[in-house]
Write an enzyme that holds these catalytic residues in place. Structure first.
Site, PDB file in Angstrom:
ATOM      1  N   LYS A  31       0.829  -1.213   0.000  1.00 44.79           N
ATOM      2  CA  LYS A  31       0.000   0.000   0.000  1.00 44.79           C
ATOM      3  C   LYS A  31       0.860   1.258   0.000  1.00 44.79           C
ATOM      4  CE  LYS A  31      -1.798   1.990   3.889  1.00 44.79           C
ATOM      5  NZ  LYS A  31      -2.370   3.283   4.236  1.00 44.79           N
ATOM      6  N   ASN A  32       1.893   1.281   0.860  1.00 45.96           N
ATOM      7  CA  ASN A  32       2.703   2.496   1.004  1.00 45.96           C
ATOM      8  C   ASN A  32       3.652   2.715  -0.171  1.00 45.96           C
ATOM      9  OD1 ASN A  32       1.441   3.153   3.379  1.00 45.96           O
ATOM     10  ND2 ASN A  32       2.987   2.219   4.689  1.00 45.96           N
ATOM     11  N   CYS A  53      -5.483   8.617   8.850  1.00 47.15           N
ATOM     12  CA  CYS A  53      -5.324   8.032  10.190  1.00 47.15           C
ATOM     13  C   CYS A  53      -4.992   9.103  11.230  1.00 47.15           C
ATOM     14  CB  CYS A  53      -4.180   7.012  10.187  1.00 47.15           C
ATOM     15  SG  CYS A  53      -4.709   5.309  10.116  1.00 47.15           S
ATOM     16  N   ARG A 109       1.932  14.483  12.460  1.00 50.48           N
ATOM     17  CA  ARG A 109       2.264  14.125  11.072  1.00 50.48           C
ATOM     18  C   ARG A 109       2.201  15.343  10.160  1.00 50.48           C
ATOM     19  NH1 ARG A 109      -0.955   8.565   9.649  1.00 50.48           N
ATOM     20  NH2 ARG A 109       0.963   7.795   8.823  1.00 50.48           N
ATOM     21  N   PRO A 110       2.997  16.369  10.426  1.00 48.70           N
ATOM     22  CA  PRO A 110       2.836  17.628   9.698  1.00 48.70           C
ATOM     23  C   PRO A 110       3.312  17.542   8.252  1.00 48.70           C
ATOM     24  CG  PRO A 110       4.757  17.737  11.120  1.00 48.70           C
ATOM     25  CD  PRO A 110       4.122  16.402  11.370  1.00 48.70           C
ATOM     26  N   LEU A 116       7.328  19.780   6.230  1.00 45.49           N
ATOM     27  CA  LEU A 116       8.573  19.366   5.566  1.00 45.49           C
ATOM     28  C   LEU A 116       8.391  19.315   4.045  1.00 45.49           C
ATOM     29  CD1 LEU A 116       9.767  16.480   7.934  1.00 45.49           C
ATOM     30  CD2 LEU A 116      10.678  18.794   7.808  1.00 45.49           C
ATOM     31  N   ASP A 164       4.877   0.859  12.147  1.00 41.20           N
ATOM     32  CA  ASP A 164       3.671   0.182  11.656  1.00 41.20           C
ATOM     33  C   ASP A 164       3.548  -1.263  12.132  1.00 41.20           C
ATOM     34  OD1 ASP A 164       2.619   2.363  10.390  1.00 41.20           O
ATOM     35  OD2 ASP A 164       3.197   1.774   8.368  1.00 41.20           O
TER      36      ASP A 164
END
Length: 415
Positions: free
Chosen positions: A23-24, A116, A121-122, A125, A304
């Protein structure tokens, strides 16, 4: 719509399980197809809700997509620069279209991402990277807008080796004038897969899989065919399922190098893992040992896999400490495991798990994707019956998890 899993204590899992495409890996690769001027063909596409969302998203930009039996054909003719909230709110990875659209058209407008609920989780960057390449960024009314007449290669240092930022900047830089160097880049296998795909289309990227990636700008990208790598987190999850139940399972379609950290920890527990021609064989043992885990960016132990290992540690012999260094707010499964009888204490980013004799089935809820997987694993060994609510989280990242487990002898069904 069946919204819960019912799991009963199961016998040791036995048999063979085939791991799906990652998936990733597939999400950024679908986004990257927007950079191509010809047809792209992708193989081993996992049948997942997140993948469907990403396909809808690139269709929104004018891509023609045809998905048949794990094979995705994409033809791109970008007609729009905007990704609306209805699509982006469904998952954070939607933001990965920003780099390609900015690179191709010099203008992208993307809704702030959803997905999620794991900590901050900014996206800052990503935006700093785009600015370094020469883009003007404006944020307002829930949208991020980037504009650039021309992107120019630069040296970009990431404050944290963010996977998403590395991917997005890498895609944005493929057409930039000159050379872009990303330092402190993420080293995950999914980055390597994306770089390999971009290079097949004609990009000039070196160093993916190390902490320094060098991208030399090119004029255009052509079509390509690519098979997505197997999902190392799905592989790890089934390895833990086999180990916890004292089973004997052959994991097929796995790249062993990608799961080294999981193999190391399971071996430390006493689990027997051997490489075979077809994949990895995992043999569980009775009374496995507690081990300590610290999550780290790749090649360290993956965040994960943290929840699944915690589920395993709840009945291990001894006490284990799990330190979560990658994401904040990633112990949401703890309160649910405690409902099943687990002995877990949380202090900041550390969890101390003292093994108990057994877990008992209870009604619990999946708070996120990996928490849901952990509760399924706990249900396999818990006395009685476990009902897991909100399993749409699990469907975001696992292809037919209950069917694959049932084929190994697990007692699990949807309700």
């Amino acid at each position: 719509m069946k919204t819960k899993f019912v799991v009963e204590k199961s016998p040791p899992l036995k048999g063979t399980v085939k791991i799906s495409g990652a998936k990733n890996s597939v999400l950024p690769i679908i986004a990257a197809s927007l950079l191509s001027s010809d047809e792209v063909i992708l193989e081993d596409i996992p049948s997942l809700e997140d993948v469907n969302v990403m396909i809808e998203l690139i269709k929104n930009f004018g891509a023609l997509c045809e998905l048949d039996n794990g094979k995705l054909k994409i033809k791109v003719d970008i007609k729009d620069v905007e990704a609306p909230y209805e699509l982006v709110k469904k998952m954070r990875a939607s933001f990965l279209v920003m780099g390609p659209i900015l690179a191709k058209l010099g203008h992208a407008k993307i809704s702030m991402p959803g997905g999620c609920a794991i900590g901050a989780r900014p996206i800052d960057l990503h935006l700093k990277g785009f600015q370094s390449l020469g883009a003007d960024i404006t944020i307002g009314h829930g949208y991020v807008e980037a504009r650039a007449k021309k992107l120019t290669g630069k040296k970009i240092y990431l404050d944290f080796p963010s996977v998403g930022a590395t991917e997005n900047i890498m895609m944005a830089a493929v057409f930039a004038d000159g050379v872009t160097v990303i330092e402190n880049a993420a080293e995950e296998p999914e980055i390597v897969d994306l770089a390999n795909f971009l290079n097949k289309m004609g990009a000039n990227i070196k160093g993916a899989g190390t902490d320094t990636i060098r991208i030399e700008g090119v004029k255009e990208l052509k079509g390509a065919e690519h098979t997505v790598i197997p999902d190392r987190i799905e592989a790890g999850t089934f390895m833990v399922a086999a180990a916890m139940t004292g089973g004997n399972v052959l994991i097929e379609n796995v790249i062993v190098d990608h799961v080294r950290s999981v193999i190391a920890k399971l071996t430390e527990c006493g689990v027997k893992i051997t490489e075979e021609k077809g994949g990895l064989r995992v043999k569980g043992v009775k009374n496995y040992k507690a081990v300590d885990i610290k999550t780290l960016p790749y090649p360290g132990f993956p965040t994960d896999m943290q929840a699944q290992m915690m589920a395993m540690m709840t009945v291990a012999k001894g006490t284990s400490v799990i330190i979560e260094t990658v994401f904040e707010n990633r112990f949401m499964h703890v309160s649910e495991l405690k409902r099943m009888g687990a002995n877990i204490k949380i202090e900041g980013r550390s969890a101390m798990i003292t093994g108990v004799d057994h877990l008992t089935g209870a009604e619990v809820k999946a708070t996120d994707l990996r928490a849901g997987a952990a509760l399924v694993l706990a249900g396999l060994i818990a006395e009685g019956r476990t009902e897991i609510n909100d399993i749409y989280h699990v469907d975001r990242g696992y292809v037919k998890m209950e069917e694959k487990l049932r084929a190994l002898g697990a007692k699990i069904y949807r309700k």
